[in-house]
Each structure stands twice: as structure tokens, then as C-alpha cells.
Design a protein around this motif. Structure first.
Motif, PDB file in Angstrom:
ATOM      1  N   VAL A  83       0.838  -1.206   0.000  1.00 55.48           N
ATOM      2  CA  VAL A  83       0.000   0.000   0.000  1.00 55.48           C
ATOM      3  C   VAL A  83       0.870   1.251   0.000  1.00 55.48           C
ATOM      4  N   ALA A  84       1.929   1.227   0.798  1.00 56.61           N
ATOM      5  CA  ALA A  84       2.829   2.378   0.866  1.00 56.61           C
ATOM      6  C   ALA A  84       3.488   2.645  -0.488  1.00 56.61           C
ATOM      7  N   GLU A  85       3.948   1.588  -1.148  1.00 59.43           N
ATOM      8  CA  GLU A  85       4.586   1.752  -2.454  1.00 59.43           C
ATOM      9  C   GLU A  85       3.612   2.311  -3.480  1.00 59.43           C
ATOM     10  N   ARG A  86       2.383   1.812  -3.482  1.00 61.31           N
ATOM     11  CA  ARG A  86       1.374   2.301  -4.427  1.00 61.31           C
ATOM     12  C   ARG A  86       0.987   3.741  -4.124  1.00 61.31           C
ATOM     13  N   ALA A  87       0.937   4.080  -2.838  1.00 61.46           N
ATOM     14  CA  ALA A  87       0.614   5.459  -2.463  1.00 61.46           C
ATOM     15  C   ALA A  87       1.691   6.431  -2.928  1.00 61.46           C
ATOM     16  N   VAL A  88       2.947   6.034  -2.749  1.00 60.52           N
ATOM     17  CA  VAL A  88       4.065   6.873  -3.215  1.00 60.52           C
ATOM     18  C   VAL A  88       3.997   7.051  -4.726  1.00 60.52           C
ATOM     19  N   MET A  89       3.756   5.963  -5.437  1.00 63.80           N
ATOM     20  CA  MET A  89       3.670   6.034  -6.894  1.00 63.80           C
ATOM     21  C   MET A  89       2.521   6.943  -7.323  1.00 63.80           C
ATOM     22  N   THR A  90       1.374   6.810  -6.675  1.00 58.67           N
ATOM     23  CA  THR A  90       0.211   7.630  -7.022  1.00 58.67           C
ATOM     24  C   THR A  90       0.495   9.108  -6.807  1.00 58.67           C
ATOM     25  N   VAL A  91       1.104   9.431  -5.673  1.00 60.74           N
ATOM     26  CA  VAL A  91       1.411  10.833  -5.374  1.00 60.74           C
ATOM     27  C   VAL A  91       2.377  11.404  -6.405  1.00 60.74           C
ATOM     28  N   TYR A  92       3.423  10.665  -6.712  1.00 60.90           N
ATOM     29  CA  TYR A  92       4.421  11.181  -7.645  1.00 60.90           C
ATOM     30  C   TYR A  92       3.870  11.335  -9.062  1.00 60.90           C
ATOM     31  N   LEU A  93       3.122  10.356  -9.533  1.00 61.62           N
ATOM     32  CA  LEU A  93       2.591  10.447 -10.889  1.00 61.62           C
ATOM     33  C   LEU A  93       1.522  11.527 -10.985  1.00 61.62           C
ATOM     34  N   ALA A  94       0.682  11.653  -9.951  1.00 58.74           N
ATOM     35  CA  ALA A  94      -0.327  12.717  -9.945  1.00 58.74           C
ATOM     36  C   ALA A  94       0.329  14.090  -9.920  1.00 58.74           C
ATOM     37  N   THR A  95       1.398  14.211  -9.155  1.00 61.61           N
ATOM     38  CA  THR A  95       2.118  15.485  -9.082  1.00 61.61           C
ATOM     39  C   THR A  95       2.767  15.821 -10.417  1.00 61.61           C
ATOM     40  N   ALA A  96       3.372  14.815 -11.058  1.00 59.57           N
ATOM     41  CA  ALA A  96       4.022  15.051 -12.350  1.00 59.57           C
ATOM     42  C   ALA A  96       3.013  15.496 -13.400  1.00 59.57           C
ATOM     43  N   ILE A  97       1.871  14.823 -13.461  1.00 62.29           N
ATOM     44  CA  ILE A  97       0.836  15.178 -14.431  1.00 62.29           C
ATOM     45  C   ILE A  97       0.280  16.569 -14.136  1.00 62.29           C
ATOM     46  N   SER A  98       0.074  16.873 -12.858  1.00 67.40           N
ATOM     47  CA  SER A  98      -0.458  18.182 -12.466  1.00 67.40           C
ATOM     48  C   SER A  98       0.499  19.308 -12.838  1.00 67.40           C
ATOM     49  N   TRP A  99       1.802  19.086 -12.595  1.00 65.05           N
ATOM     50  CA  TRP A  99       2.766  20.140 -12.939  1.00 65.05           C
ATOM     51  C   TRP A  99       2.872  20.315 -14.454  1.00 65.05           C
ATOM     52  N   SER A 100       2.826  19.218 -15.194  1.00 70.77           N
ATOM     53  CA  SER A 100       2.850  19.327 -16.659  1.00 70.77           C
ATOM     54  C   SER A 100       1.645  20.115 -17.158  1.00 70.77           C
ATOM     55  N   ALA A 101       0.486  19.842 -16.586  1.00 66.57           N
ATOM     56  CA  ALA A 101      -0.719  20.574 -16.972  1.00 66.57           C
ATOM     57  C   ALA A 101      -0.576  22.059 -16.639  1.00 66.57           C
ATOM     58  N   PHE A 102      -0.015  22.351 -15.471  1.00 64.46           N
ATOM     59  CA  PHE A 102       0.221  23.743 -15.079  1.00 64.46           C
ATOM     60  C   PHE A 102       1.194  24.426 -16.039  1.00 64.46           C
ATOM     61  N   ILE A 104       1.886  23.641 -19.189  1.00 63.22           N
ATOM     62  CA  ILE A 104       1.243  23.846 -20.493  1.00 63.22           C
ATOM     63  C   ILE A 104       0.252  25.001 -20.430  1.00 63.22           C
ATOM     64  N   TRP A 105      -0.522  25.067 -19.349  1.00 60.42           N
ATOM     65  CA  TRP A 105      -1.481  26.169 -19.194  1.00 60.42           C
ATOM     66  C   TRP A 105      -0.771  27.513 -19.151  1.00 60.42           C
ATOM     67  N   VAL A 106       0.362  27.587 -18.459  1.00 64.71           N
ATOM     68  CA  VAL A 106       1.120  28.842 -18.380  1.00 64.71           C
ATOM     69  C   VAL A 106       1.530  29.314 -19.771  1.00 64.71           C
ATOM     70  N   PHE A 107       2.110  28.427 -20.565  1.00 64.63           N
ATOM     71  CA  PHE A 107       2.577  28.839 -21.888  1.00 64.63           C
ATOM     72  C   PHE A 107       1.427  29.055 -22.865  1.00 64.63           C
ATOM     73  N   ASP A 108       0.334  28.340 -22.679  1.00 59.74           N
ATOM     74  CA  ASP A 108      -0.838  28.578 -23.509  1.00 59.74           C
ATOM     75  C   ASP A 108      -1.452  29.939 -23.207  1.00 59.74           C
ATOM     76  N   SER A 109      -1.359  30.356 -21.949  1.00 57.89           N
ATOM     77  CA  SER A 109      -1.931  31.646 -21.549  1.00 57.89           C
ATOM     78  C   SER A 109      -1.049  32.814 -21.948  1.00 57.89           C
ATOM     79  N   ILE A 110       0.264  32.628 -21.845  1.00 58.10           N
ATOM     80  CA  ILE A 110       1.193  33.742 -22.060  1.00 58.10           C
ATOM     81  C   ILE A 110       1.764  33.735 -23.478  1.00 58.10           C
TER      82      ILE A 110
END
Length: 212
Positions: A83-102, A104-110
Motif C-alpha cells: 500500500v505504501a509503495e502504491r501510495a508513493v507512486m500515485t502521489v508522484y505520478l499525480a504530481t508530475a501530471i499536475s505540474w505538466s498541466a500547469f 502547459i497552461w502557463v505557456f498557452d496563456s502567455i
């Protein structure tokens, strides 16, 4: 020597590795909050959009989630290693996707390099380096995190900026990506070399103790 030594059956080694990773990642989420907030404040274009503050709330949530995973992993009564390993993986992948989206949004806006966009680019390089260092004990997670966080961001630079400058920055960024992955592989090998030596020493000490 295997490049991904997750096959190690020693429970203490697995537990120790999970604890090492969550210890490294515990406060990393705060950096995303600070960097995204600084980028938004430095750019009037970004600050005028309501989506900006939704991103900040998202990064705050992910930062709190890291602390929760840290607490769970170090809870010797309730903690389950899978469970701990899956939780770490989920947090890291969610964070990576969220930052990529952020990103892309920054450059799309500016669609240019202003102070806010420059802050995002610099922050991404730092996040990439820190994330690779934190996840290097598990090379599969490291590669997934780096790829999801960095490559979409890099492609967005080539897409949104003028052709010549965009592709120059893309080439430089791609070189940095390859260098970072190579450096992460070295950190991975060094980490597991030390872990194996520690496990072998532990077994040796146990054998000496039993014979004595």
C-alpha cells in the motif's frame, strides 16, 4: 547486477527503502506550492485567471497528501508495504501530471517568456532534479515521474514559442533530460550498492551472533 532490485525479499530492506523515499518526498510538495504561487504572482496575465488558484489548491492538496503518506509509512502498526509503495507512486505520478498541466497552461496563456513563465521553466528544472533524487531507489518510478513531468512541458515550449527559439530551447531541454536520467541511474546504482552491503553485513553479524 539487476537495475531494479525490487525483487529483494528481505522485509527490512523493503521497509527501509519505502521509508527512505517518503522521507525524501515529505516536504517536496511545498516547493510546488511556492513555485506555482510565485509564477502566478509574477505574471499579471496568470494572476487574472481563476484557474491559477485552482492549480495552487491542487498543489496544496498534493503536498498534504505527501505528509499523509509519510505518516502512514512510518506507522509500524498499520503500515502495509504494498500500500505504501502504491501510495508513493500515485502521489508522484499525480504530481508530475499536475505540474505538466500547469506548465502547459502557463505557456498557452502567455505564449511568451515573461517573469512568470521563466519562473516555471526554472522551477521545472529544479523539480526534475529533486524528484529524480528522491525516487532513484525505484528506477521505474523515477523514469515514469521524469517522463510525465518533463517531456510534456518540453514539448509545450516548442509548440507555443516562436519556431526558432522554441526548438533551440527544446534541444537544450532534451539534453538536460538525458543527463538527468543518466544521473538518476547512477544514484540508483549507488543506493542499491550500499543497501546490498548493509544487508550482507546484517546477515554476517547474525551468523556470528548465532555461532557465538
Amino acid at each position: 547486477m539487476a537495475s531494479t532490485p525490487e525483487f529483494i525479499s528481505n522485509d527490512s530492506a523493503r521497509t527501509g527503502t519505502n521509508q527512505d523515499i517518503v522521507r525524501r518526498m515529505r516536504w517536496g510538495g511545498v516547493f510546488y506550492v511556492v513555485c506555482s504561487g510565485a509564477a502566478i504572482l509574477l505574471s499579471p496575465v496568470l494572476a487574472s485567471q481563476s484557474l491559477a488558484y485552482l492549480f495552487i489548491v491542487l498543489f496544496i492538496f498534493l503536498a498534504v497528501l505527501r505528509l499523509a503518506v509519510f505518516k502512514y509509512t512510518f506507522d509500524t502498526i498499520k503500515s502495509n508495504e504494498t500500500v505504501a509503495e502504491r501510495a508513493v507512486m500515485t502521489v508522484y505520478l499525480a504530481t508530475a501530471i499536475s505540474w505538466s498541466a500547469f506548465f502547459i497552461w502557463v505557456f498557452d496563456s502567455i505564449k511568451a517568456i515573461d517573469n512568470g513563465a521563466a519562473m516555471v521553466v526554472i522551477s521545472t528544472a529544479g523539480i526534475m532534479s529533486g524528484g529524480i533524487a528522491a525516487t532513484s531507489p525505484r528506477i521505474g518510478l523515477m523514469l515514469a515521474f521524469a517522463t510525465l513531468l518533463y517531456l510534456p512541458s518540453l514539448l509545450s515550449i516548442a509548440w507555443f514559442l516562436p519556431l526558432e527559439s522554441g526548438w533551440i530551447l527544446f534541444a537544450v531541454g532534451l539534453s538536460y533530460f538525458v543527463f538527468s536520467i543518466h544521473n538518476g541511474k547512477l544514484q540508483h546504482d549507488n543506493y542499491w550498492t550500499v543497501r546490498r552491503q548493509a544487508i550482507m553485513l546484517l546477515f554476517l553479524l547474525r551468523a556470528v551472533f548465532l555461532r557465538g
